[in-house]
Write a protein that holds these residues in place. Structure first.
Motif, mmCIF file in Angstrom:
data_model
loop_
_atom_site.group_PDB
_atom_site.id
_atom_site.type_symbol
_atom_site.label_atom_id
_atom_site.label_comp_id
_atom_site.label_asym_id
_atom_site.label_seq_id
_atom_site.Cartn_x
_atom_site.Cartn_y
_atom_site.Cartn_z
ATOM 1 N N SER A 234 0.818 -1.218 0.000
ATOM 2 C CA SER A 234 0.000 0.000 0.000
ATOM 3 C C SER A 234 0.847 1.262 0.000
ATOM 4 C CB SER A 234 -0.926 0.000 1.216
ATOM 5 O OG SER A 234 -0.182 -0.029 2.418
ATOM 6 N N ARG A 235 2.128 1.097 -0.324
ATOM 7 C CA ARG A 235 3.074 2.221 -0.380
ATOM 8 C C ARG A 235 3.109 2.946 0.966
ATOM 9 N NH1 ARG A 235 2.279 6.042 -5.279
ATOM 10 N NH2 ARG A 235 0.158 6.173 -4.430
ATOM 11 N N LEU A 236 3.484 2.169 1.978
ATOM 12 C CA LEU A 236 3.582 2.674 3.356
ATOM 13 C C LEU A 236 2.253 3.266 3.821
ATOM 14 C CD1 LEU A 236 7.135 4.293 3.264
ATOM 15 C CD2 LEU A 236 6.478 1.967 3.949
ATOM 16 N N LEU A 237 1.157 2.551 3.460
ATOM 17 C CA LEU A 237 -0.214 2.869 3.879
ATOM 18 C C LEU A 237 -0.782 4.121 3.220
ATOM 19 C CD1 LEU A 237 -0.021 2.052 7.715
ATOM 20 C CD2 LEU A 237 -0.606 0.534 5.815
ATOM 21 N N ARG A 238 -0.103 4.658 2.209
ATOM 22 C CA ARG A 238 -0.652 5.823 1.517
ATOM 23 C C ARG A 238 -1.917 5.455 0.741
ATOM 24 N NH1 ARG A 238 4.853 7.252 0.396
ATOM 25 N NH2 ARG A 238 4.702 6.260 -1.651
ATOM 26 N N PHE B 90 -9.258 -9.347 -1.286
ATOM 27 C CA PHE B 90 -7.989 -9.271 -0.561
ATOM 28 C C PHE B 90 -7.087 -8.139 -1.058
ATOM 29 C CE2 PHE B 90 -8.938 -13.790 0.584
ATOM 30 C CZ PHE B 90 -9.025 -13.582 1.946
ATOM 31 N N PRO B 91 -6.862 -7.995 -2.375
ATOM 32 C CA PRO B 91 -6.026 -6.864 -2.811
ATOM 33 C C PRO B 91 -6.607 -5.495 -2.433
ATOM 34 C CG PRO B 91 -6.227 -8.479 -4.565
ATOM 35 C CD PRO B 91 -7.206 -8.867 -3.515
ATOM 36 N N LEU B 92 -7.937 -5.357 -2.515
ATOM 37 C CA LEU B 92 -8.546 -4.095 -2.112
ATOM 38 C C LEU B 92 -8.393 -3.862 -0.607
ATOM 39 C CD1 LEU B 92 -11.868 -3.995 -4.177
ATOM 40 C CD2 LEU B 92 -9.898 -2.482 -4.420
ATOM 41 N N THR B 93 -8.588 -4.925 0.165
ATOM 42 C CA THR B 93 -8.476 -4.818 1.621
ATOM 43 C C THR B 93 -7.066 -4.434 2.041
ATOM 44 O OG1 THR B 93 -10.247 -6.427 1.943
ATOM 45 C CG2 THR B 93 -8.713 -6.101 3.776
ATOM 46 N N TRP B 94 -6.088 -4.949 1.347
ATOM 47 C CA TRP B 94 -4.687 -4.694 1.714
ATOM 48 C C TRP B 94 -4.146 -3.400 1.101
ATOM 49 C CZ3 TRP B 94 -3.299 -10.350 0.102
ATOM 50 C CH2 TRP B 94 -3.822 -11.234 1.066
ATOM 51 N N GLY B 95 -4.935 -2.704 0.302
ATOM 52 C CA GLY B 95 -4.465 -1.468 -0.309
ATOM 53 C C GLY B 95 -3.583 -1.695 -1.517
ATOM 54 N N TRP B 96 -3.625 -2.896 -2.089
ATOM 55 C CA TRP B 96 -2.807 -3.163 -3.277
ATOM 56 C C TRP B 96 -3.483 -2.639 -4.535
ATOM 57 C CZ3 TRP B 96 -0.869 -8.919 -2.578
ATOM 58 C CH2 TRP B 96 -0.080 -8.977 -1.431
ATOM 59 N N TYR C 235 -3.865 2.911 1.590
ATOM 60 C CA TYR C 235 -4.688 2.064 2.438
ATOM 61 C C TYR C 235 -5.945 2.808 2.876
ATOM 62 C CZ TYR C 235 -6.041 -1.226 6.045
ATOM 63 O OH TYR C 235 -6.731 -2.130 6.788
ATOM 64 N N ASP C 236 -7.087 2.128 2.818
ATOM 65 C CA ASP C 236 -8.368 2.683 3.244
ATOM 66 C C ASP C 236 -8.651 2.211 4.667
ATOM 67 O OD1 ASP C 236 -10.909 3.627 3.602
ATOM 68 O OD2 ASP C 236 -11.769 2.690 1.814
ATOM 69 N N SER C 237 -8.644 3.123 5.626
ATOM 70 C CA SER C 237 -8.814 2.754 7.036
ATOM 71 C C SER C 237 -10.184 2.144 7.315
ATOM 72 C CB SER C 237 -8.606 3.982 7.929
ATOM 73 O OG SER C 237 -9.528 5.007 7.593
ATOM 74 N N LEU D 6 -11.426 -0.214 5.818
ATOM 75 C CA LEU D 6 -11.299 -1.658 5.584
ATOM 76 C C LEU D 6 -10.428 -2.342 6.634
ATOM 77 C CD1 LEU D 6 -10.771 -1.586 1.707
ATOM 78 C CD2 LEU D 6 -12.913 -1.915 2.967
ATOM 79 N N LEU D 7 -10.113 -1.644 7.721
ATOM 80 C CA LEU D 7 -9.235 -2.202 8.749
ATOM 81 C C LEU D 7 -9.749 -3.516 9.324
ATOM 82 C CD1 LEU D 7 -6.706 -1.927 10.511
ATOM 83 C CD2 LEU D 7 -8.077 -0.551 12.111
ATOM 84 N N PRO D 8 -11.051 -3.649 9.652
ATOM 85 C CA PRO D 8 -11.514 -4.944 10.197
ATOM 86 C C PRO D 8 -11.256 -6.111 9.250
ATOM 87 C CG PRO D 8 -13.154 -3.242 10.584
ATOM 88 C CD PRO D 8 -12.129 -2.647 9.666
ATOM 89 N N TYR D 9 -11.422 -5.889 7.944
ATOM 90 C CA TYR D 9 -11.163 -6.956 6.980
ATOM 91 C C TYR D 9 -9.676 -7.322 6.967
ATOM 92 C CZ TYR D 9 -15.786 -5.682 5.188
ATOM 93 O OH TYR D 9 -17.118 -5.420 5.062
ATOM 94 N N ALA D 10 -8.814 -6.320 7.029
ATOM 95 C CA ALA D 10 -7.375 -6.571 7.025
ATOM 96 C C ALA D 10 -6.947 -7.320 8.276
ATOM 97 C CB ALA D 10 -6.610 -5.252 6.904
ATOM 98 N N VAL D 11 -7.479 -6.927 9.435
ATOM 99 C CA VAL D 11 -7.149 -7.630 10.682
ATOM 100 C C VAL D 11 -7.616 -9.082 10.613
ATOM 101 C CG1 VAL D 11 -7.590 -7.714 13.163
ATOM 102 C CG2 VAL D 11 -7.152 -5.510 12.049
ATOM 103 N N ALA D 12 -8.816 -9.292 10.074
ATOM 104 C CA ALA D 12 -9.326 -10.660 9.940
ATOM 105 C C ALA D 12 -8.453 -11.487 9.003
ATOM 106 C CB ALA D 12 -10.764 -10.627 9.442
ATOM 107 N N SER D 13 -7.942 -10.865 7.945
ATOM 108 C CA SER D 13 -7.071 -11.609 7.024
ATOM 109 C C SER D 13 -5.747 -11.976 7.681
ATOM 110 C CB SER D 13 -6.826 -10.786 5.760
ATOM 111 O OG SER D 13 -6.074 -9.611 6.037
ATOM 112 N N VAL D 14 -5.262 -11.142 8.613
ATOM 113 C CA VAL D 14 -4.044 -11.488 9.349
ATOM 114 C C VAL D 14 -4.312 -12.679 10.265
ATOM 115 C CG1 VAL D 14 -2.381 -10.684 11.065
ATOM 116 C CG2 VAL D 14 -3.109 -9.158 9.227
ATOM 117 N N PHE D 15 -5.476 -12.671 10.937
ATOM 118 C CA PHE D 15 -5.850 -13.830 11.743
ATOM 119 C C PHE D 15 -6.014 -15.070 10.867
ATOM 120 C CE2 PHE D 15 -6.924 -10.787 15.083
ATOM 121 C CZ PHE D 15 -6.539 -11.498 16.224
#
Length: 386
Positions: free
Chosen positions: A72-76, A173-179, A78-80, A82-91
């Motif tokens: 996500s280019r150092l979170l630039r 997944f790519p949208l959630t991660w900011g890719w 990244y859409d905040s 979508l944070l719950p989705y990103a946290v769930a993907s880490v789990f």
């Protein structure tokens, strides 16, 4: 393959010598010491496996977090929201790595994985059958033709779920991660740009067919998933064979989760287009909760077979390449073909690893196994009841 042992007589089934003998004799003492060693190893195994699994899960989760930050280019990008989705993907990454490590620690799974990946990366197999790997992937992983032998309706429903989930995963997944990012190319008007890791990949008109597909890809995935999941849900509720061994948390919850995710996703689009956003916030929270629950559930429920399936493709490749060498093993009793020689030897090796004591049964076809067991029962157990 080494010469298999002589077939046992009808009165003495394979492995009988490992189970008989006078109590308290020398064999009993040897078995006692062996059982003690096996018990000690079994007590120590879970701790070591659990430690490796936790380490693997932690490493994979850390790598995913790093990939999200860098992608996500150092979170630039990244859409905040979508944070719950990103946290769930880490789990999800932690759970998949954890359970996969535990799974491959078992002798049978370890051999399956070793044989499968060994065949996949074998240079000899590639030279002898260069098209085998793509065909196996398409047959057993993509189109899953083995399901068609059971039921064409089940195969069609499974295909709907499979391709719907694949499409949803490739978008989500790519949208959630900011890719992936979609930005207006002109600041006004319908022109949009799709960027991956900040690099422009495609420009399109939002009002065109391509633009409609881009912004409604998840809706298309939902349309595929709902009929497939509904078919299996109905089968679980009507088919007596399916109802006999089903468990609600293991068999019903995954189907309900897929339907809830798909329906709430479609309702979000319906609210946006026809209700002017009415009820959108509630639907968004419900949709997010269902997605997060499903992502966390995947490693520990029925969906884990998605992760296991590629190993089965490798085993099919292992059996296919062995058949090309005409290494067919025949039954020791009736001499009917069983399977490839390497496959039978692999099965025997797994049984030896598990210390089951009857690995010679792998050298007999199912019919002869039943005959040998029946003869052994008639010769060693009194006929009838007294």
């Amino acid at each position: 393959m080494t010469e298999p042992p002589e077939a046992p007589s009808a009165a003495e089934p394979p492995g009988a010598d490992a189970r008989t003998g006078p109590p308290g004799g020398p064999g009993s003492r040897r078995r006692g010491r062996g059982s003690f060693v096996v018990a000690r190893a079994a007590e120590a195994l879970p701790r070591s496996v659990n430690g490796r699994a936790v380490l693997a899960g932690t490493a994979v989760s850390a790598l995913l977090v790093l990939a999200i930050v860098c992608g996500s280019r150092l979170l630039r990008d990244y859409d905040s929201a979508l944070l719950p989705y990103a946290v769930a993907s880490v789990f999800l990454a932690f759970g998949v790595a954890y359970r996969y490590t535990v799974w491959v620690s078992a002798p049978a799974a370890r051999r399956l994985l070793a044989r499968g990946w060994g065949s996949f990366f074998s240079a000899d197999n590639f030279r002898q059958a260069p098209t085998a790997v793509p065909r196996m992937i398409a047959t057993y992983l993509g189109f899953q033709k083995f399901l068609g032998a059971r039921s064409h309706a089940r195969w069609a429903a499974h295909q709907l779920i499979f391709w719907g989930c694949v499409l949803a995963a490739l978008i989500t997944f790519p949208l959630t991660w900011g890719w992936f990012t979609f930005t207006s190319g002109t600041g006004s008007g319908p022109d949009y740009e799709m960027r991956i890791w900040g690099v422009k990949i495609l420009g399109f008109d939002a009002l065109s067919v391509v633009g409609w597909v881009m912004f409604h890809g998840l809706d298309l995935a939902a349309v595929l998933v709902i009929p497939g999941a509904a078919y299996f849900l109905r089968r679980r509720m009507k088919d007596r064979g399916a109802m006999t061994g089903q468990r609600f948390a293991y068999d019903m919850v995954p189907l309900l989760a897929l339907i809830i995710i798909s329906v709430t996703g479609l309702l979000l689009t319906f609210s946006s287009l026809f209700l002017h956003g009415g009820g959108y916030e509630f639907l968004a929270i419900l949709h997010m909760a269902s997605v997060v629950f499903t992502l966390v559930y995947i490693p520990f429920g029925k969906f884990f077979h998605i992760v296991q399936r590629p190993a089965a493709v490798g085993m099919q490749l292992f059996k296919y390449t062995a058949r090309r060498g005409d290494e067919i093993f025949t039954c020791r009793r009736c001499h009917e073909p069983i399977d490839t020689g390497p496959y039978v030897e692999n099965l025997r090796g797994t049984m030896r690893d598990l210390d089951l004591g009857f690995d010679r049964w792998a050298e007999y076809c199912p019919r002869c196994k039943r005959v040998l067991r029946g003869n052994a029962y008639l010769s060693q157990v009194k006929k009838g009841f007294q």
